[in-house]
Scaffold this active site. Structure first.
Site, mmCIF file in Angstrom:
data_model
loop_
_atom_site.group_PDB
_atom_site.id
_atom_site.type_symbol
_atom_site.label_atom_id
_atom_site.label_comp_id
_atom_site.label_asym_id
_atom_site.label_seq_id
_atom_site.Cartn_x
_atom_site.Cartn_y
_atom_site.Cartn_z
ATOM 1 N N ARG A 157 -18.116 -10.420 -2.357
ATOM 2 C CA ARG A 157 -19.827 -10.425 -3.335
ATOM 3 C C ARG A 157 -20.220 -10.479 -4.265
ATOM 4 N NH1 ARG A 157 -22.271 -10.096 2.615
ATOM 5 N NH2 ARG A 157 -24.527 -10.364 2.543
ATOM 6 N N ARG A 200 -32.424 -11.112 -0.913
ATOM 7 C CA ARG A 200 -30.897 -11.302 -0.216
ATOM 8 C C ARG A 200 -30.721 -12.100 -0.696
ATOM 9 N NH1 ARG A 200 -31.653 -11.164 5.781
ATOM 10 N NH2 ARG A 200 -29.635 -11.570 6.105
ATOM 11 N N LYS A 216 -22.287 -17.519 8.346
ATOM 12 C CA LYS A 216 -20.732 -16.913 8.202
ATOM 13 C C LYS A 216 -20.223 -16.647 9.204
ATOM 14 C CE LYS A 216 -22.433 -14.612 4.659
ATOM 15 N NZ LYS A 216 -23.284 -14.696 4.756
ATOM 16 N N ARG A 256 -32.695 -8.123 13.500
ATOM 17 C CA ARG A 256 -31.975 -6.961 12.420
ATOM 18 C C ARG A 256 -33.177 -6.736 11.450
ATOM 19 N NH1 ARG A 256 -26.998 -9.736 9.759
ATOM 20 N NH2 ARG A 256 -28.041 -9.387 7.683
ATOM 21 N N ARG A 304 -33.984 -15.021 13.794
ATOM 22 C CA ARG A 304 -32.566 -15.099 14.731
ATOM 23 C C ARG A 304 -32.361 -13.824 15.126
ATOM 24 N NH1 ARG A 304 -27.559 -12.754 10.740
ATOM 25 N NH2 ARG A 304 -29.871 -11.819 9.606
HETATM 26 P P1 AP5 Z 1 -25.655 -16.287 11.158
HETATM 27 O O1 AP5 Z 1 -24.128 -16.801 11.612
HETATM 28 O O2 AP5 Z 1 -25.723 -15.069 11.590
HETATM 29 O O3 AP5 Z 1 -25.969 -15.903 9.576
HETATM 30 P P2 AP5 Z 1 -25.262 -15.556 8.493
HETATM 31 O O4 AP5 Z 1 -24.511 -15.827 7.578
HETATM 32 O O5 AP5 Z 1 -23.617 -14.620 8.828
HETATM 33 O O6 AP5 Z 1 -25.519 -14.151 7.892
HETATM 34 P P3 AP5 Z 1 -26.497 -12.448 7.826
HETATM 35 O O7 AP5 Z 1 -27.885 -12.833 7.381
HETATM 36 O O8 AP5 Z 1 -25.789 -11.855 8.784
HETATM 37 O O9 AP5 Z 1 -25.137 -12.682 6.097
HETATM 38 P P4 AP5 Z 1 -25.597 -11.892 5.495
HETATM 39 O O10 AP5 Z 1 -24.798 -11.574 3.963
HETATM 40 O O11 AP5 Z 1 -26.817 -11.788 4.679
HETATM 41 O O12 AP5 Z 1 -25.239 -10.018 6.156
HETATM 42 P P5 AP5 Z 1 -24.417 -9.065 6.425
HETATM 43 O O13 AP5 Z 1 -24.857 -8.326 7.299
HETATM 44 O O14 AP5 Z 1 -22.980 -9.566 5.238
HETATM 45 O O15 AP5 Z 1 -26.554 -16.871 11.338
HETATM 46 C C1 AP5 Z 1 -28.439 -17.074 11.188
HETATM 47 C C2 AP5 Z 1 -29.128 -17.460 11.855
HETATM 48 O O16 AP5 Z 1 -28.870 -18.975 11.834
HETATM 49 C C3 AP5 Z 1 -29.153 -17.314 13.451
HETATM 50 O O17 AP5 Z 1 -29.503 -16.882 14.026
HETATM 51 C C4 AP5 Z 1 -28.125 -18.632 13.872
HETATM 52 O O18 AP5 Z 1 -28.044 -18.723 15.571
HETATM 53 C C5 AP5 Z 1 -28.359 -19.478 13.056
HETATM 54 N N1 AP5 Z 1 -27.757 -20.443 13.010
HETATM 55 C C6 AP5 Z 1 -26.201 -20.497 12.427
HETATM 56 N N2 AP5 Z 1 -25.362 -21.551 12.031
HETATM 57 C C7 AP5 Z 1 -26.460 -22.304 12.574
HETATM 58 C C8 AP5 Z 1 -26.170 -23.835 12.969
HETATM 59 N N3 AP5 Z 1 -25.428 -24.596 12.142
HETATM 60 N N4 AP5 Z 1 -27.655 -24.185 12.780
HETATM 61 C C9 AP5 Z 1 -28.515 -24.231 13.210
HETATM 62 N N5 AP5 Z 1 -28.861 -22.560 13.468
HETATM 63 C C10 AP5 Z 1 -27.245 -21.531 13.070
HETATM 64 O O19 AP5 Z 1 -24.671 -8.503 4.654
HETATM 65 C C11 AP5 Z 1 -26.240 -7.145 5.105
HETATM 66 C C12 AP5 Z 1 -26.529 -6.580 4.513
HETATM 67 O O20 AP5 Z 1 -25.495 -5.179 3.992
HETATM 68 C C13 AP5 Z 1 -25.842 -6.922 2.091
HETATM 69 O O21 AP5 Z 1 -27.545 -7.640 2.738
HETATM 70 C C14 AP5 Z 1 -25.721 -5.700 1.442
HETATM 71 O O22 AP5 Z 1 -26.777 -4.956 1.716
HETATM 72 C C15 AP5 Z 1 -24.918 -5.404 2.212
HETATM 73 N N6 AP5 Z 1 -23.405 -5.544 2.465
HETATM 74 C C16 AP5 Z 1 -22.499 -6.530 3.172
HETATM 75 N N7 AP5 Z 1 -21.810 -6.968 3.116
HETATM 76 C C17 AP5 Z 1 -21.416 -6.424 1.762
HETATM 77 C C18 AP5 Z 1 -20.621 -6.280 0.326
HETATM 78 N N8 AP5 Z 1 -19.474 -7.612 0.516
HETATM 79 N N9 AP5 Z 1 -21.088 -6.215 -0.642
HETATM 80 C C19 AP5 Z 1 -21.870 -5.371 -0.705
HETATM 81 N N10 AP5 Z 1 -22.830 -5.094 0.331
HETATM 82 C C20 AP5 Z 1 -22.862 -6.012 1.140
#
Ligand code: AP5
Length: 237
Positions: free
Chosen positions: A104, A192, A29, A181, A148
């Site tokens: 979410r 997660r 994402k 992270r 990552r």
């Molecule tokens: P990346 O692009 O970083 O993936 P992502 O989907 O953004 O993953 P996240 O871990 O950031 O998502 P998340 O939803 O768990 O975390 P968030 O910060 O939102 O890619 C991942 C890796 O793969 C990278 O190394 C990249 O280089 C690689 N990659 C990407 N595309 C690729 C491809 N096509 N091929 C190969 N490699 C690839 O949330 C964190 C925490 O915050 C949550 O757990 C929760 O506690 C809280 N939170 C956030 N939003 C909310 C909400 N709306 N409601 C409640 N709590 C929330």
């Protein structure tokens, strides 16, 4: 494949409206949101990044969210909706914006639907969102998250397996030391992924019923996923 740090082409200036990126942790994402944001010159609104910033600054919101995030669970709808409400008042959202990791839960999706319909964004009437759900298998997600690295200065995302930095653990753009992270530890990743299955997956059906959902097969090179996302955005705009 290593991403180059060459200057990006000028953004395409047009109204693209709200874009929502759904998908499990590690689906890409953030990676896709950054590319779309650069392409159209619109903001990436990552609730995860906003929360991490609050945690780093020790704000009251950050203090409330820190433990929950550390366990891999979701922060309460009220806190997150309020954060999004503030951010969507900003003028830079007027031509469009990308919600990365939000909504979410069904509660967040319903709140957002009501907000877009009745309040508009930055004082402008807002069109219906384009929702893209990025799908990737479980083992690939684990592999990606365990590799990552992110830049604490510019936010660029790397991966030791697929998108390594040119110099060991240093950002190609600004030379900062790259970080892992805290929630990318194995036991937190498992939690997660469970939260995603339980609380976020139902949103796929929610948006499907509204005719707003596009499923993107995410286990392909990031360039291919991006090309398909652009087609959908251009088709809708
Ligand atoms: P990346 O692009 O970083 O993936 P992502 O989907 O953004 O993953 P996240 O871990 O950031 O998502 P998340 O939803 O768990 O975390 P968030 O910060 O939102 O890619 C991942 C890796 O793969 C990278 O190394 C990249 O280089 C690689 N990659 C990407 N595309 C690729 C491809 N096509 N091929 C190969 N490699 C690839 O949330 C964190 C925490 O915050 C949550 O757990 C929760 O506690 C809280 N939170 C956030 N939003 C909310 C909400 N709306 N409601 C409640 N709590 C929330």
């Amino acid at each position: 494949m290593t991403m180059s740090a060459q200057p990006q082409p000028e953004p395409v200036v047009k109204n693209v409206g709200p874009i929502i990126l759904l998908g499990p942790p590690g689906a890409g994402k953030g990676t896709q949101a950054k590319r779309i944001a650069a392409r159209y010159g619109i903001p990436q609104i990552s609730t995860g990044d906003l929360l991490r910033d609050n945690v780093a600054r020790g704000t009251p919101l950050g203090r409330r969210a820190k433990e929950t995030m550390g366990r891999g669970e979701l922060v309460s709808d009220d806190l997150v909706n309020q954060m999004v409400d503030y951010r969507l008042q900003d003028e830079d959202c007027a031509r469009g914006f990308i919600l990365d990791g939000y909504p979410r839960t069904l509660g967040q999706a319903e709140w957002l639907e009501d907000f877009l319909e009745h309040h508009g964004v930055a004082g402008h009437v807002c069109g219906r969102p384009l929702v893209m759900s990025i799908t990737v298998g479980y083992n690939e997600l684990l592999h990606r998250l365990s590799g990552r690295l992110s830049c604490p200065t510019c936010g660029r995302i790397y991966n030791v397996h697929s998108q390594p930095p040119r110099a060991d653990k240093l950002c190609d753009v600004d030379g900062s030391a790259l970080i892992t992270r805290p929630d990318d530890r194995e036991e937190v990743i498992a939690e997660r992924l469970k939260s995603y299955e339980r609380q976020t997956l139902p949103l796929v059906e929610f948006y499907k019923q509204r005719g707003e959902l596009l499923e993107l097969h995410g286990a392909r090179p990031a360039e291919e996923v991006f090309a398909e996302a652009l087609k959908a955005i251009e088709h809708k705009a």
